[in-house]
Design a protein around this motif. Structure first.
Motif, PDB file in Angstrom:
ATOM      1  N   ILE A  12     -12.252 -24.174  87.364  1.00 46.08           N
ATOM      2  CA  ILE A  12     -13.425 -23.673  88.095  1.00 46.08           C
ATOM      3  C   ILE A  12     -13.052 -22.425  88.894  1.00 46.08           C
ATOM      4  CG2 ILE A  12     -15.051 -24.214  89.954  1.00 46.08           C
ATOM      5  CD1 ILE A  12     -15.092 -27.097  88.892  1.00 46.08           C
ATOM      6  N   TYR A  13     -11.878 -22.426  89.508  1.00 51.94           N
ATOM      7  CA  TYR A  13     -11.492 -21.255  90.309  1.00 51.94           C
ATOM      8  C   TYR A  13     -11.239 -20.027  89.437  1.00 51.94           C
ATOM      9  CZ  TYR A  13      -8.915 -18.053  93.210  1.00 51.94           C
ATOM     10  OH  TYR A  13      -8.504 -16.920  93.857  1.00 51.94           O
ATOM     11  N   PHE A  14     -10.476 -20.174  88.366  1.00 51.65           N
ATOM     12  CA  PHE A  14     -10.087 -19.013  87.577  1.00 51.65           C
ATOM     13  C   PHE A  14     -11.161 -18.562  86.585  1.00 51.65           C
ATOM     14  CE2 PHE A  14      -5.799 -20.564  88.759  1.00 51.65           C
ATOM     15  CZ  PHE A  14      -5.389 -19.413  89.418  1.00 51.65           C
ATOM     16  N   ILE A  15     -11.972 -19.460  86.082  1.00 52.71           N
ATOM     17  CA  ILE A  15     -12.969 -19.091  85.074  1.00 52.71           C
ATOM     18  C   ILE A  15     -14.331 -18.841  85.701  1.00 52.71           C
ATOM     19  CG2 ILE A  15     -14.120 -19.816  82.942  1.00 52.71           C
ATOM     20  CD1 ILE A  15     -11.119 -19.274  82.607  1.00 52.71           C
ATOM     21  N   VAL A  16     -14.791 -19.758  86.514  1.00 53.21           N
ATOM     22  CA  VAL A  16     -16.143 -19.657  87.063  1.00 53.21           C
ATOM     23  C   VAL A  16     -16.208 -18.617  88.172  1.00 53.21           C
ATOM     24  CG1 VAL A  16     -17.990 -20.937  88.209  1.00 53.21           C
ATOM     25  CG2 VAL A  16     -16.643 -22.028  86.436  1.00 53.21           C
ATOM     26  N   SER A  62     -15.725 -31.007  93.478  1.00 48.30           N
ATOM     27  CA  SER A  62     -16.784 -30.082  93.868  1.00 48.30           C
ATOM     28  C   SER A  62     -16.463 -29.400  95.193  1.00 48.30           C
ATOM     29  CB  SER A  62     -18.107 -30.831  93.964  1.00 48.30           C
ATOM     30  OG  SER A  62     -19.122 -29.983  94.396  1.00 48.30           O
ATOM     31  N   VAL A  63     -16.069 -30.174  96.183  1.00 44.91           N
ATOM     32  CA  VAL A  63     -15.785 -29.613  97.506  1.00 44.91           C
ATOM     33  C   VAL A  63     -14.556 -28.710  97.473  1.00 44.91           C
ATOM     34  CG1 VAL A  63     -15.071 -30.223  99.854  1.00 44.91           C
ATOM     35  CG2 VAL A  63     -16.939 -31.457  98.773  1.00 44.91           C
ATOM     36  N   VAL A  64     -13.483 -29.166  96.850  1.00 47.34           N
ATOM     37  CA  VAL A  64     -12.252 -28.364  96.817  1.00 47.34           C
ATOM     38  C   VAL A  64     -12.457 -27.073  96.020  1.00 47.34           C
ATOM     39  CG1 VAL A  64      -9.866 -28.328  95.989  1.00 47.34           C
ATOM     40  CG2 VAL A  64     -10.736 -30.329  97.191  1.00 47.34           C
ATOM     41  N   SER A  65     -13.139 -27.145  94.897  1.00 49.41           N
ATOM     42  CA  SER A  65     -13.349 -25.927  94.115  1.00 49.41           C
ATOM     43  C   SER A  65     -14.280 -24.947  94.839  1.00 49.41           C
ATOM     44  CB  SER A  65     -13.885 -26.252  92.725  1.00 49.41           C
ATOM     45  OG  SER A  65     -15.109 -26.937  92.815  1.00 49.41           O
ATOM     46  N   GLU A  66     -15.282 -25.460  95.543  1.00 55.35           N
ATOM     47  CA  GLU A  66     -16.135 -24.574  96.333  1.00 55.35           C
ATOM     48  C   GLU A  66     -15.343 -23.903  97.445  1.00 55.35           C
ATOM     49  OE1 GLU A  66     -19.616 -26.446  97.860  1.00 55.35           O
ATOM     50  OE2 GLU A  66     -20.498 -26.723  95.892  1.00 55.35           O
ATOM     51  N   LEU A  67     -14.505 -24.673  98.128  1.00 53.17           N
ATOM     52  CA  LEU A  67     -13.695 -24.090  99.195  1.00 53.17           C
ATOM     53  C   LEU A  67     -12.712 -23.055  98.659  1.00 53.17           C
ATOM     54  CD1 LEU A  67     -13.005 -27.226 101.410  1.00 53.17           C
ATOM     55  CD2 LEU A  67     -14.478 -25.279 101.948  1.00 53.17           C
ATOM     56  N   LEU A  68     -12.082 -23.347  97.529  1.00 58.62           N
ATOM     57  CA  LEU A  68     -11.156 -22.376  96.928  1.00 58.62           C
ATOM     58  C   LEU A  68     -11.882 -21.094  96.546  1.00 58.62           C
ATOM     59  CD1 LEU A  68      -8.750 -24.382  94.616  1.00 58.62           C
ATOM     60  CD2 LEU A  68      -8.169 -23.017  96.613  1.00 58.62           C
ATOM     61  N   CYS A  69     -13.007 -21.238  95.894  1.00 58.14           N
ATOM     62  CA  CYS A  69     -13.757 -20.040  95.495  1.00 58.14           C
ATOM     63  C   CYS A  69     -14.224 -19.255  96.713  1.00 58.14           C
ATOM     64  CB  CYS A  69     -14.960 -20.429  94.636  1.00 58.14           C
ATOM     65  SG  CYS A  69     -14.542 -20.975  92.990  1.00 58.14           S
ATOM     66  N   TYR A  70     -14.632 -19.961  97.754  1.00 64.29           N
ATOM     67  CA  TYR A  70     -15.138 -19.280  98.948  1.00 64.29           C
ATOM     68  C   TYR A  70     -14.026 -18.557  99.692  1.00 64.29           C
ATOM     69  CZ  TYR A  70     -17.486 -18.449 103.369  1.00 64.29           C
ATOM     70  OH  TYR A  70     -18.009 -17.851 104.474  1.00 64.29           O
ATOM     71  N   PHE A  71     -12.933 -19.285  99.971  1.00 69.99           N
ATOM     72  CA  PHE A  71     -11.886 -18.694 100.795  1.00 69.99           C
ATOM     73  C   PHE A  71     -10.972 -17.740 100.032  1.00 69.99           C
ATOM     74  CE2 PHE A  71     -12.822 -22.347 103.591  1.00 69.99           C
ATOM     75  CZ  PHE A  71     -13.100 -21.621 104.734  1.00 69.99           C
ATOM     76  N   LEU A  72     -10.729 -17.983  98.761  1.00 69.38           N
ATOM     77  CA  LEU A  72      -9.798 -17.140  98.020  1.00 69.38           C
ATOM     78  C   LEU A  72     -10.478 -16.063  97.185  1.00 69.38           C
ATOM     79  CD1 LEU A  72      -7.221 -19.805  96.835  1.00 69.38           C
ATOM     80  CD2 LEU A  72      -7.123 -18.334  98.846  1.00 69.38           C
ATOM     81  N   HIS A  73     -11.758 -16.209  96.936  1.00 66.17           N
ATOM     82  CA  HIS A  73     -12.442 -15.212  96.102  1.00 66.17           C
ATOM     83  C   HIS A  73     -13.543 -14.478  96.876  1.00 66.17           C
ATOM     84  CE1 HIS A  73     -13.727 -13.272  92.463  1.00 66.17           C
ATOM     85  NE2 HIS A  73     -14.958 -13.693  92.645  1.00 66.17           N
TER      86      HIS A  73
END
Length: 81
Positions: A12-16, A62-73
């Protein structure tokens, strides 16, 4: 199960790469997992530990991938040059 969930978070982080689509992909993958489980076992899963595990894993992914996308992307510095 934990390793597959980590791969799903990385996918989810790298593709989405979208905070607002992260929960959608995690729920979709969980639904696909449910369908494949029904096809493989040729039965509807009636075990409550299975349902609890899938629901908790879906929420965590869901929560971890949202947080990763938000904070790292999403919070990257925008170059103005």
């Amino acid at each position: 199960m934990a390793i597959s969930q980590l791969f799903l978070i990385a996918f989810i982080y790298f593709i989405v790469k979208s905070t607002k689509h992260a929960w959608d992909y995690s729920v979709t993958i969980s639904f696909i997992h449910f369908v494949l489980t029904c096809i493989t076992t040729r039965a509807f899963p009636t075990s409550w530990p299975w349902w609890v595990t899938i629901i908790i894993a879906t929420i965590i992914v869901s929560v971890v991938s949202e947080l990763l996308c938000y904070f790292l992307h999403d919070l990257r510095d925008i170059s103005t040059e």
